[in-house]
Design a protein around this motif. Structure first.
Motif, PDB file in Angstrom:
ATOM      1  N   TRP A 104      -3.760  -3.173  -0.864  1.00 45.61           N
ATOM      2  CA  TRP A 104      -3.887  -3.555  -2.107  1.00 45.61           C
ATOM      3  C   TRP A 104      -2.591  -3.201  -2.640  1.00 45.61           C
ATOM      4  O   TRP A 104      -1.542  -2.951  -2.232  1.00 45.61           O
TER       5      TRP A 104
ATOM      6  N   HIS B   5      -5.326  -4.400  -7.627  1.00 41.63           N
ATOM      7  CA  HIS B   5      -5.914  -3.201  -8.365  1.00 41.63           C
ATOM      8  C   HIS B   5      -5.507  -3.190  -9.552  1.00 41.63           C
ATOM      9  O   HIS B   5      -4.144  -3.551  -9.965  1.00 41.63           O
TER      10      HIS B   5
ATOM     11  N   LYS C  71      -0.148 -10.181  -3.070  1.00 36.45           N
ATOM     12  CA  LYS C  71      -1.340 -10.510  -2.658  1.00 36.45           C
ATOM     13  C   LYS C  71      -1.548 -11.972  -1.664  1.00 36.45           C
ATOM     14  O   LYS C  71      -2.139 -11.878  -0.472  1.00 36.45           O
TER      15      LYS C  71
ATOM     16  N   ARG D  49       2.235  -8.815  -8.598  1.00 37.86           N
ATOM     17  CA  ARG D  49       0.843  -8.577  -7.749  1.00 37.86           C
ATOM     18  C   ARG D  49       0.415  -9.625  -7.255  1.00 37.86           C
ATOM     19  O   ARG D  49      -0.206  -9.780  -5.879  1.00 37.86           O
TER      20      ARG D  49
ATOM     21  N   LEU E 295     -10.816  -0.997   4.498  1.00 38.47           N
ATOM     22  CA  LEU E 295     -10.367  -2.007   3.993  1.00 38.47           C
ATOM     23  C   LEU E 295     -10.861  -3.297   4.762  1.00 38.47           C
ATOM     24  O   LEU E 295     -10.925  -3.461   5.929  1.00 38.47           O
TER      25      LEU E 295
ATOM     26  N   SER F 289      -6.383  -6.836  -1.620  1.00 37.36           N
ATOM     27  CA  SER F 289      -6.954  -7.179  -3.253  1.00 37.36           C
ATOM     28  C   SER F 289      -5.663  -6.371  -4.381  1.00 37.36           C
ATOM     29  O   SER F 289      -4.789  -5.707  -4.029  1.00 37.36           O
TER      30      SER F 289
ATOM     31  N   LYS G 269      -0.985  -2.554  -6.930  1.00 39.27           N
ATOM     32  CA  LYS G 269      -1.219  -2.417  -8.244  1.00 39.27           C
ATOM     33  C   LYS G 269       0.106  -1.867  -8.941  1.00 39.27           C
ATOM     34  O   LYS G 269       1.064  -1.360  -8.422  1.00 39.27           O
TER      35      LYS G 269
END
Length: 93
Positions: free
Chosen positions: A35, A91, A24, A20, A85, A89, A37
């Motif tokens: 995003w 999550h 990012k 992750r 958005l 990010s 996750k």
């Protein structure tokens, strides 16, 4: 410049290997919004939107992933853009 949104699922050894964090970083470098996750099933889920070439570059990067990951499969499909958005990010559950 054409805008696009994609939902991406990455399977393999992709949790506990900073996938992750690196996603990012790459998405931000490419100027994308969205995003990333972890899923309960052990994969990583991504929503990426922005320039079509940049989104495709992120999808290609997903096959490599973070240095300690071992990617088995990358799936992507069109997604509805989220106009709320403002950045990219991470999550959490």
């Amino acid at each position: 410049m054409s805008a696009t949104a994609k939902h991406i699922t990455v399977k393999g050894k992709v949790q506990g290997v900073f996938f992750r964090k690196y996603t990012k970083q790459k998405a931000t470098e490419l100027g994308l919004k969205g995003w990333v996750k972890n899923t309960k099933e052990g994969s990583v889920e991504i929503l990426a939107q922005g320039d079509a070439n940049a989104v495709n570059a992120l999808i290609e990067w997903c096959y490599q992933g973070s240095p300690k990951s071992s990617v088995e499969k990358v799936e992507s499909c069109n997604a509805e853009a989220d106009t709320n958005l403002t950045g990219f990010s991470v999550h959490y559950y």
